[in-house]
Motif scaffolding. Structure first.
Motif, mmCIF file in Angstrom:
data_model
loop_
_atom_site.group_PDB
_atom_site.id
_atom_site.type_symbol
_atom_site.label_atom_id
_atom_site.label_comp_id
_atom_site.label_asym_id
_atom_site.label_seq_id
_atom_site.Cartn_x
_atom_site.Cartn_y
_atom_site.Cartn_z
ATOM 1 N N UNK A 92 4.861 -9.803 -0.785
ATOM 2 C CA UNK A 92 3.976 -8.890 -1.668
ATOM 3 C C UNK A 92 4.803 -8.941 -3.009
ATOM 4 N N UNK A 107 7.618 -4.793 -4.389
ATOM 5 C CA UNK A 107 7.052 -3.834 -3.611
ATOM 6 C C UNK A 107 8.192 -2.703 -3.179
ATOM 7 N N UNK A 108 7.509 -1.380 -3.190
ATOM 8 C CA UNK A 108 8.313 -0.308 -2.800
ATOM 9 C C UNK A 108 8.189 -0.391 -1.382
ATOM 10 N N UNK A 109 7.279 -0.902 -0.574
ATOM 11 C CA UNK A 109 7.026 -0.503 0.833
ATOM 12 C C UNK A 109 6.423 -1.997 1.119
ATOM 13 N N UNK A 110 6.973 -2.308 2.589
ATOM 14 C CA UNK A 110 6.238 -3.286 3.185
ATOM 15 C C UNK A 110 4.803 -2.979 3.555
ATOM 16 N N UNK A 111 4.067 -4.295 3.613
ATOM 17 C CA UNK A 111 2.469 -3.620 3.857
ATOM 18 C C UNK A 111 2.397 -3.451 5.411
ATOM 19 N N UNK A 112 1.370 -2.623 5.584
ATOM 20 C CA UNK A 112 0.989 -1.870 7.035
ATOM 21 C C UNK A 112 0.864 -3.016 8.113
ATOM 22 N N UNK A 128 -5.620 1.657 4.097
ATOM 23 C CA UNK A 128 -4.764 0.654 3.152
ATOM 24 C C UNK A 128 -5.411 -0.196 2.167
ATOM 25 N N UNK A 155 -4.069 -2.889 -0.307
ATOM 26 C CA UNK A 155 -2.987 -3.887 -0.213
ATOM 27 C C UNK A 155 -3.852 -5.011 0.978
ATOM 28 N N UNK A 199 -6.002 -7.860 0.343
ATOM 29 C CA UNK A 199 -5.280 -9.074 -0.043
ATOM 30 C C UNK A 199 -5.318 -10.006 0.992
#
Lengths: 439, 439
Positions: free
Chosen positions: B76, B108-113, B131, B134, B137
């Protein structure tokens, strides 16, 4: 017999055909009478010989006061007419129907509040709006809405061609974050909620999914002012695109969209343009653009925003200096733009936000947006806000977003400017404002 | 260097090009690494030689935990990659980029869930919906929304071709007349108002102006039930047309609209259909139709409406007997249809109202409407209602309206049926329901 449209009569010269529509005008003379029938393509003249009664069939029920059963049906009656197509210099389109059989499908219970057949609208705006279901049948009022429909079609067509995807976003939102003021509150299953003032946050999030998105839909502003250019609900044409260098790529797409809208109006609504006497503007290959500070200098102003008078002056200047009815003003100050606006990296205090002026009025607002999560956190902090109310919005940026920007254009305001309507309510089918909630 | 889309790589074999998008997947091996870059047209593989660090430029800021500056950007991340297009049997589309320079636009600041690169969605629906910015996507979820957009485009395209005009009607109304229940109330400048449950009254009124109209827009239902097929806001595809013989002319237009939607999906979203493994149905030249009483007989029922189980049974019957995934049920009883429904003149107690079933579920409701003012007054009186609350609505009929009818189709439900999604929330970008008001 299947129905022929009034605009196609010439193709059927000499034949017996059936048309259908509303009685636009009835003229009863001694030896002959005329019915002008209005359908969605235009007007058709029907010549009724002296003894009209013989030509009439259809329902006797619902006869309005003053109309005898043997009389020709009154204005706004719905009729089906079978007749022979004959050339006639006096008739609209050069042909008329003779030897008619007239079948009445429905008779009005009341006469319209003003004559729909007169070349100008013979009623003040409040009367028109109070009687919208019938008033909008007047060809001049109808023409504005046709131009509006053609404009929206051109907007979508252009953006489809440029690889955009249409989205539909929530109109009910959980927090009144975008501006705080002028928002309609509602009861959402016992919880407070609000009507969305724009699809801003959602269209940005969807750039993460489709890169390029648009939406044509209602937005809501609890606008407490009664002006000729504000509505409580209007149709917003929104676009947003990713992988831009800066706001200039957004402006280039906007230029295409506006040119496509005008081209679509030319192609889809030429009769409406003619009727209103509207000559659509030419969109320059590159719309002239000036920086906000230059706009200030030209108008000898130090204010952080442009007044309606300055917008008018700048439009006239663009017409005079550049031969353009469109003018971009770029680089609006940070203080006058929402927190998500991307700053101008080369000019502190100014943004990559722009307005598009058209014929003396701001038509479009747009710009480049912030795209990094940490920039949003910082921008909110600088305005004294935390991120709590924005969690849903900021999610997209947590997960990687490209440089992006977009714009929003009000359809009713566009149509009003294009057609020269003084009040945006004239180009809205059923406007909603401070005072008006019906029809 | 201007950007090339991933789907166009084959056209540039041997050339040095720049692509841009999200890191869909990163695979770091000992001697070589791969980045799969996702853009709006698909996926492109980038081959990174052993020492990845040398290929990297772009912002060092915002590096997420666990990603060292020398590492390849994580999933991401937003990147721009310049490389040479080389044929490769393993790469998506048969070509990949070699000798890359990778510029990171955003991390990204965070990994996707959940992993967006896995072939199935590895999360339960609530996680997906929480979520959405994201989650959407993921190519499978995105594909549903692409099919939705293509369907709406086909709807408009077909109706434009048939002489319809697009309208935009108020979503804030003064009285909760259409059904009374399940309506959202709001404060409109201190007065009570409601969110429109449908554009029914307005689209009928606009038949008086344009004869044939459609609207694609949000409608609102304060639906207190938590089911897989109800939403508090959905996108309604509404059409209404005048000068019909009866409901059969409306059904013929609906058949064209549905066929046009499917054709548009085939043309505009073939990759989405492939990805989801969806084979769109064939629409018979004439969709089979049975009368409500026949539907009752076939399902051995005496109830005045069809249950979901009966709808499923009838759909299977139509498939078996007529080879059609579509089935019209006509002539619903008066007691189950709104007051504006036109009665069947030949069969007391039954109407010219219909439903269209598709793959076991009611997809469209429509019918012929009353068109005479006095019939509305009578119909309201028969249901124990006066005309006071309906004045705005009835205005159109006071002034002459032709026989007309129309239909409404829920876009999200259509897309769910077409793609085999079990829950309508899977084909809605940001669903609103009893429990969900964000993101």
């Amino acid at each position: 017999m299947s129905r022929v449209m009034s605009a196609e009569l010439a193709k059927h010269a000499g034949q017996r055909v059936t048309i259908a529509g509303w009685v636009h005008r009835r003229r009863q003379l001694k030896s002959v009478s005329f019915l002008v029938v209005r359908d969605r393509t235009g007007l058709a003249q029907v010549v009724v010989p002296g003894d009209a009664a013989g030509a009439l069939t259809g329902e006797a029920a619902g006869v309005a006061a003053g109309v005898g059963a043997g009389d020709l049906p009154s204005e706004e009656s719905v009729v089906r007419v079978t007749g022979t197509v004959a050339a006639s210099e006096q008739a609209p389109g050069g042909h008329e129907l003779v030897a008619p059989e007239i079948h009445v499908l429905a008779r009005p219970a009341t006469a319209p509040p003003f004559d729909l057949y007169r070349p100008v609208v013979g009623a003040a705006l409040p009367t028109v709006l109070d009687h919208a279901p019938v008033a909008l049948r007047h060809p001049l009022l109808r023409a504005g809405l046709e131009i509006s429909a053609a404009s929206a079609a051109g907007f979508r067509e252009t953006l489809d061609r440029l690889g955009f995807t249409e989205i539909h976003t929530p109109k009910i939102v959980g927090s009144a974050t975008e501006s705080g003021a002028n928002v309609f509150g509602l009861d959402y299953f016992g919880r407070p909620a609000y009507l969305a003032q724009s699809p801003q946050f959602y269209k940005q999030a969807m750039v993460g999914v489709f890169e390029r998105v648009y939406e044509v839909g209602p937005v809501f502003r609890a606008e407490p002012h009664d002006t000729v250019r504000h509505l409580a609900q209007y149709t917003s044409l929104d676009a947003e695109l990713g992988f831009v260098r800066d706001h200039r790529d957004v402006m280039a797409v906007l230029r295409e969209a506006v040119a496509g809208m005008i081209e679509s109006v030319r192609l889809r609504a030429p009769a409406a343009l003619d009727l209103l006497g509207v000559v659509p503007p030419t969109v320059p290959a590159e719309i002239p653009a000036i920086h906000f500070t230059e706009a200030q200098r030209l108008t000898s102003s130090n204010e952080p925003d442009l007044s309606p008078a300055q917008e008018r002056w700048l439009s006239e200047w663009a017409e005079r200096e550049h031969g353009s009815e469109f003018l971009f003003v770029t680089g609006y100050p940070m203080s006058k733009r929402p927190f998500y606006t991307h700053p101008d990296p080369g000019r502190p205090g100014y943004t990559n936000g722009f307005d598009l002026l058209f014929r003396g009025m701001e038509l479009v607002t747009g710009g480049q947006r912030l795209h990094r999560y940490e920039d949003y956190v910082r921008a909110l902090a600088e305005r004294g806000e935390g991120t709590a109310a924005y969690e849903g919005y900021l999610q997209a940026f947590r997960y990687g977003m490209p440089p992006h920007g977009g714009f929003a254009l009000g359809l009713e305001r566009w149509t009003a400017r294009l057609t020269g309507a003084a009040n945006v309510r004239q180009t809205t089918a059923f406007p909603r404002d401070l005072h008006r909630l019906s029809p």
